[in-house]
Design a protein around this motif. Structure first.
Motif, PDB file in Angstrom:
ATOM      1  N   LEU A  44       0.827  -1.201   0.000  1.00 14.31           N
ATOM      2  CA  LEU A  44       0.000   0.000   0.000  1.00 14.31           C
ATOM      3  C   LEU A  44       0.860   1.250   0.000  1.00 14.31           C
ATOM      4  CD1 LEU A  44      -2.752   1.423   0.323  1.00 14.31           C
ATOM      5  CD2 LEU A  44      -2.460   1.206   2.790  1.00 14.31           C
ATOM      6  N   VAL A  45       1.898   1.256   0.852  1.00  8.91           N
ATOM      7  CA  VAL A  45       2.747   2.439   0.976  1.00  8.91           C
ATOM      8  C   VAL A  45       3.576   2.653  -0.284  1.00  8.91           C
ATOM      9  CG1 VAL A  45       4.714   3.418   2.223  1.00  8.91           C
ATOM     10  CG2 VAL A  45       2.829   2.364   3.485  1.00  8.91           C
ATOM     11  N   ASP A  46       4.175   1.573  -0.801  1.00 10.83           N
ATOM     12  CA  ASP A  46       5.134   1.706  -1.889  1.00 10.83           C
ATOM     13  C   ASP A  46       4.502   1.805  -3.269  1.00 10.83           C
ATOM     14  OD1 ASP A  46       7.078   1.626  -0.010  1.00 10.83           O
ATOM     15  OD2 ASP A  46       7.722  -0.424  -0.399  1.00 10.83           O
ATOM     16  N   VAL A  47       3.235   1.415  -3.400  1.00 12.05           N
ATOM     17  CA  VAL A  47       2.580   1.471  -4.711  1.00 12.05           C
ATOM     18  C   VAL A  47       1.403   2.444  -4.706  1.00 12.05           C
ATOM     19  CG1 VAL A  47       1.365   0.153  -6.491  1.00 12.05           C
ATOM     20  CG2 VAL A  47       3.288  -0.883  -5.264  1.00 12.05           C
ATOM     21  N   ALA A  48       0.455   2.248  -3.794  1.00 11.80           N
ATOM     22  CA  ALA A  48      -0.770   3.043  -3.824  1.00 11.80           C
ATOM     23  C   ALA A  48      -0.536   4.497  -3.417  1.00 11.80           C
ATOM     24  CB  ALA A  48      -1.825   2.406  -2.923  1.00 11.80           C
ATOM     25  N   LEU A  49       0.232   4.724  -2.354  1.00  9.66           N
ATOM     26  CA  LEU A  49       0.425   6.097  -1.889  1.00  9.66           C
ATOM     27  C   LEU A  49       1.206   6.966  -2.879  1.00  9.66           C
ATOM     28  CD1 LEU A  49       0.949   5.805   1.972  1.00  9.66           C
ATOM     29  CD2 LEU A  49      -1.105   6.387   0.678  1.00  9.66           C
ATOM     30  N   PRO A  50       2.305   6.461  -3.476  1.00  9.68           N
ATOM     31  CA  PRO A  50       2.971   7.288  -4.488  1.00  9.68           C
ATOM     32  C   PRO A  50       2.052   7.635  -5.651  1.00  9.68           C
ATOM     33  CG  PRO A  50       4.419   5.526  -3.779  1.00  9.68           C
ATOM     34  CD  PRO A  50       3.078   5.242  -3.186  1.00  9.68           C
ATOM     35  N   LEU A  51       1.206   6.669  -6.066  1.00 10.56           N
ATOM     36  CA  LEU A  51       0.271   6.926  -7.166  1.00 10.56           C
ATOM     37  C   LEU A  51      -0.731   8.004  -6.774  1.00 10.56           C
ATOM     38  CD1 LEU A  51      -0.470   5.821 -10.016  1.00 10.56           C
ATOM     39  CD2 LEU A  51      -2.159   4.380  -8.873  1.00 10.56           C
ATOM     40  N   ALA A  52      -1.277   7.891  -5.558  1.00 11.97           N
ATOM     41  CA  ALA A  52      -2.233   8.895  -5.085  1.00 11.97           C
ATOM     42  C   ALA A  52      -1.569  10.258  -4.954  1.00 11.97           C
ATOM     43  CB  ALA A  52      -2.820   8.452  -3.745  1.00 11.97           C
ATOM     44  N   ALA A  53      -0.317  10.258  -4.483  1.00  5.61           N
ATOM     45  CA  ALA A  53       0.397  11.534  -4.333  1.00  5.61           C
ATOM     46  C   ALA A  53       0.610  12.200  -5.685  1.00  5.61           C
ATOM     47  CB  ALA A  53       1.736  11.297  -3.640  1.00  5.61           C
ATOM     48  N   TYR A  54       1.001  11.413  -6.683  1.00  9.78           N
ATOM     49  CA  TYR A  54       1.274  11.999  -8.003  1.00  9.78           C
ATOM     50  C   TYR A  54       0.014  12.608  -8.610  1.00  9.78           C
ATOM     51  CZ  TYR A  54       2.306  12.503 -12.926  1.00  9.78           C
ATOM     52  OH  TYR A  54       2.449  13.030 -14.195  1.00  9.78           O
ATOM     53  N   TYR A  55      -1.045  11.814  -8.683  1.00  9.68           N
ATOM     54  CA  TYR A  55      -2.256  12.326  -9.342  1.00  9.68           C
ATOM     55  C   TYR A  55      -2.955  13.387  -8.495  1.00  9.68           C
ATOM     56  CZ  TYR A  55      -1.700   8.869 -13.001  1.00  9.68           C
ATOM     57  OH  TYR A  55      -1.205   8.136 -14.051  1.00  9.68           O
ATOM     58  N   GLY A  56      -2.798  13.320  -7.177  1.00  4.30           N
ATOM     59  CA  GLY A  56      -3.342  14.372  -6.340  1.00  4.30           C
ATOM     60  C   GLY A  56      -2.650  15.704  -6.592  1.00  4.30           C
ATOM     61  N   LEU A  57      -1.328  15.669  -6.679  1.00  2.00           N
ATOM     62  CA  LEU A  57      -0.575  16.897  -6.953  1.00  2.00           C
ATOM     63  C   LEU A  57      -0.854  17.424  -8.357  1.00  2.00           C
ATOM     64  CD1 LEU A  57       2.832  15.940  -5.296  1.00  2.00           C
ATOM     65  CD2 LEU A  57       1.215  17.687  -4.518  1.00  2.00           C
ATOM     66  N   ARG A  58      -0.995  16.510  -9.324  1.00  2.00           N
ATOM     67  CA  ARG A  58      -1.305  16.952 -10.694  1.00  2.00           C
ATOM     68  C   ARG A  58      -2.670  17.625 -10.735  1.00  2.00           C
ATOM     69  NH1 ARG A  58       1.081  18.413 -14.286  1.00  2.00           N
ATOM     70  NH2 ARG A  58       0.432  17.179 -16.095  1.00  2.00           N
ATOM     71  N   ALA A  59      -3.633  17.088  -9.954  1.00  2.00           N
ATOM     72  CA  ALA A  59      -4.966  17.691  -9.914  1.00  2.00           C
ATOM     73  C   ALA A  59      -4.930  19.088  -9.310  1.00  2.00           C
ATOM     74  CB  ALA A  59      -5.916  16.793  -9.113  1.00  2.00           C
ATOM     75  N   LEU A  60      -3.939  19.328  -8.457  1.00  2.00           N
ATOM     76  CA  LEU A  60      -3.780  20.646  -7.845  1.00  2.00           C
ATOM     77  C   LEU A  60      -2.995  21.605  -8.725  1.00  2.00           C
ATOM     78  CD1 LEU A  60      -3.036  19.564  -4.159  1.00  2.00           C
ATOM     79  CD2 LEU A  60      -5.169  20.537  -5.063  1.00  2.00           C
ATOM     80  N   GLY A  61      -2.587  21.143  -9.888  1.00  2.00           N
ATOM     81  CA  GLY A  61      -1.880  22.004 -10.828  1.00  2.00           C
ATOM     82  C   GLY A  61      -0.373  21.944 -10.738  1.00  2.00           C
ATOM     83  N   VAL A  62       0.172  21.007  -9.941  1.00  2.00           N
ATOM     84  CA  VAL A  62       1.622  20.864  -9.830  1.00  2.00           C
ATOM     85  C   VAL A  62       2.150  20.231 -11.108  1.00  2.00           C
ATOM     86  CG1 VAL A  62       3.487  19.777  -8.513  1.00  2.00           C
ATOM     87  CG2 VAL A  62       1.441  20.649  -7.341  1.00  2.00           C
ATOM     88  N   GLY A  63       3.327  20.666 -11.560  1.00  2.00           N
ATOM     89  CA  GLY A  63       3.937  20.119 -12.766  1.00  2.00           C
ATOM     90  C   GLY A  63       4.269  18.650 -12.614  1.00  2.00           C
ATOM     91  N   SER A  64       4.414  17.970 -13.755  1.00  2.00           N
ATOM     92  CA  SER A  64       4.639  16.521 -13.713  1.00  2.00           C
ATOM     93  C   SER A  64       5.962  16.164 -13.037  1.00  2.00           C
ATOM     94  CB  SER A  64       4.606  15.949 -15.133  1.00  2.00           C
ATOM     95  OG  SER A  64       5.593  16.568 -15.953  1.00  2.00           O
ATOM     96  N   ARG A  65       7.022  16.944 -13.290  1.00  2.00           N
ATOM     97  CA  ARG A  65       8.319  16.609 -12.706  1.00  2.00           C
ATOM     98  C   ARG A  65       8.328  16.773 -11.185  1.00  2.00           C
ATOM     99  NH1 ARG A  65      13.349  19.420 -12.358  1.00  2.00           N
ATOM    100  NH2 ARG A  65      15.122  17.981 -12.289  1.00  2.00           N
ATOM    101  N   PRO A  66       7.874  17.925 -10.618  1.00  2.00           N
ATOM    102  CA  PRO A  66       7.811  18.026  -9.155  1.00  2.00           C
ATOM    103  C   PRO A  66       6.889  16.982  -8.529  1.00  2.00           C
ATOM    104  CG  PRO A  66       7.606  20.195 -10.151  1.00  2.00           C
ATOM    105  CD  PRO A  66       7.505  19.206 -11.263  1.00  2.00           C
ATOM    106  N   ALA A  67       5.769  16.665  -9.208  1.00  2.00           N
ATOM    107  CA  ALA A  67       4.846  15.659  -8.672  1.00  2.00           C
ATOM    108  C   ALA A  67       5.510  14.286  -8.643  1.00  2.00           C
ATOM    109  CB  ALA A  67       3.567  15.615  -9.511  1.00  2.00           C
ATOM    110  N   LEU A  68       6.278  13.963  -9.676  1.00  2.00           N
ATOM    111  CA  LEU A  68       6.979  12.680  -9.709  1.00  2.00           C
ATOM    112  C   LEU A  68       8.041  12.593  -8.616  1.00  2.00           C
ATOM    113  CD1 LEU A  68       7.418  12.129 -13.551  1.00  2.00           C
ATOM    114  CD2 LEU A  68       6.178  10.628 -11.980  1.00  2.00           C
ATOM    115  N   ILE A  69       8.761  13.695  -8.417  1.00  2.00           N
ATOM    116  CA  ILE A  69       9.791  13.706  -7.378  1.00  2.00           C
ATOM    117  C   ILE A  69       9.158  13.529  -6.000  1.00  2.00           C
ATOM    118  CG2 ILE A  69      11.514  15.139  -6.216  1.00  2.00           C
ATOM    119  CD1 ILE A  69      12.142  16.371  -8.957  1.00  2.00           C
ATOM    120  N   ALA A  70       8.051  14.229  -5.763  1.00  2.00           N
ATOM    121  CA  ALA A  70       7.366  14.116  -4.469  1.00  2.00           C
ATOM    122  C   ALA A  70       6.838  12.703  -4.247  1.00  2.00           C
ATOM    123  CB  ALA A  70       6.228  15.126  -4.393  1.00  2.00           C
TER     124      ALA A  70
END
Length: 222
Positions: free
Chosen positions: A13-39
């Protein structure tokens, strides 16, 4: 669910689901793809740090994955390439496959060590220690070495698909593909290994049939 299974589910859950949720959550907030991927890539690293802080121990696989992820992040920051970050999961998986392959001739292959807490004495077993089976049965040793080769080949192939996808697909599609590949690869591995274990006779070794023999019956007058 056994404690080991619950722990592995939490790690997944931590290593797969949370990074995925973090990426698409940040993208939905307008964060760029590169910073979202790093986060999102930092989530498993933080998880490994928490594990180490709580137990003062990091298992070899977690240490390996964390080290490769950190190297991937450094490389992406130096190169400035979003694609390098996207390809990180593929390189981690492929390198892990090479590590599995390298363990085939070790004292105990990695798949043996991983399966032991889940199966030994629990599933189709007569209670005999796997250490005993390992020492006395060449067939038992061969089964686990072949199974480790199967895992290694699947992980290298999975990693190759991820790397190709990272450099060819639209950026926002790759994280989802990476997440979906995990269950597909794991299910295929379970099916292939399950069939192989039956054909190779693993369960006949861990739970042999009861011994039968002729019983002498006395004949009157003999």
């Amino acid at each position: 669910m056994p404690a080991g299974g619950a722990r592995r589910a939490l790690v997944l859950l931590v290593d797969v689901a949370l990074p995925l949720a973090a990426y698409y959550g940040l993208r939905a907030l307008g964060v760029g793809s590169r910073p979202a991927l790093i986060a999102s890539a930092l989530v498993p690293v933080v998880s490994a740090a928490v594990q180490f802080g709580r137990r003062r121990h990091l298992d070899p696989m977690a240490a390996f994955v964390t080290a490769v992820m950190l190297l991937g992040l450094v490389a992406s920051l130096v190169s400035g390439s979003t694609r390098v970050i996207l390809a990180r999961d593929g390189w981690v998986t492929a390198l892990a496959g090479v590590w599995f392959l390298g363990s085939v001739r070790a004292r105990r292959p990695l798949v043996f060590e991983g399966a032991r807490p889940l199966l030994e004495g629990r599933f189709r077993s007569d209670g005999t220690s796997w250490d005993v089976l390992w020492e006395r049965s060449p067939q038992f040793r061969r089964i686990w070495r072949v199974s480790t080769v199967i895992w290694a080949a699947a992980m290298v192939a999975d990693g190759a698909v991820r790397v190709v996808a990272a450099y060819t697909l639209p950026v926002d599609e790759v994280p989802l593909l990476n997440a979906l590949l995990w269950p597909v690869t794991l299910v295929l591995l379970q099916v292939v290994n399950g069939v192989y274990y039956e054909i190779a006779g693993l369960w006949r070794i861990t739970r042999p049939p009861p011994q039968t023999g002729w019983r002498c019956v006395g004949v009157p007058g003999s």
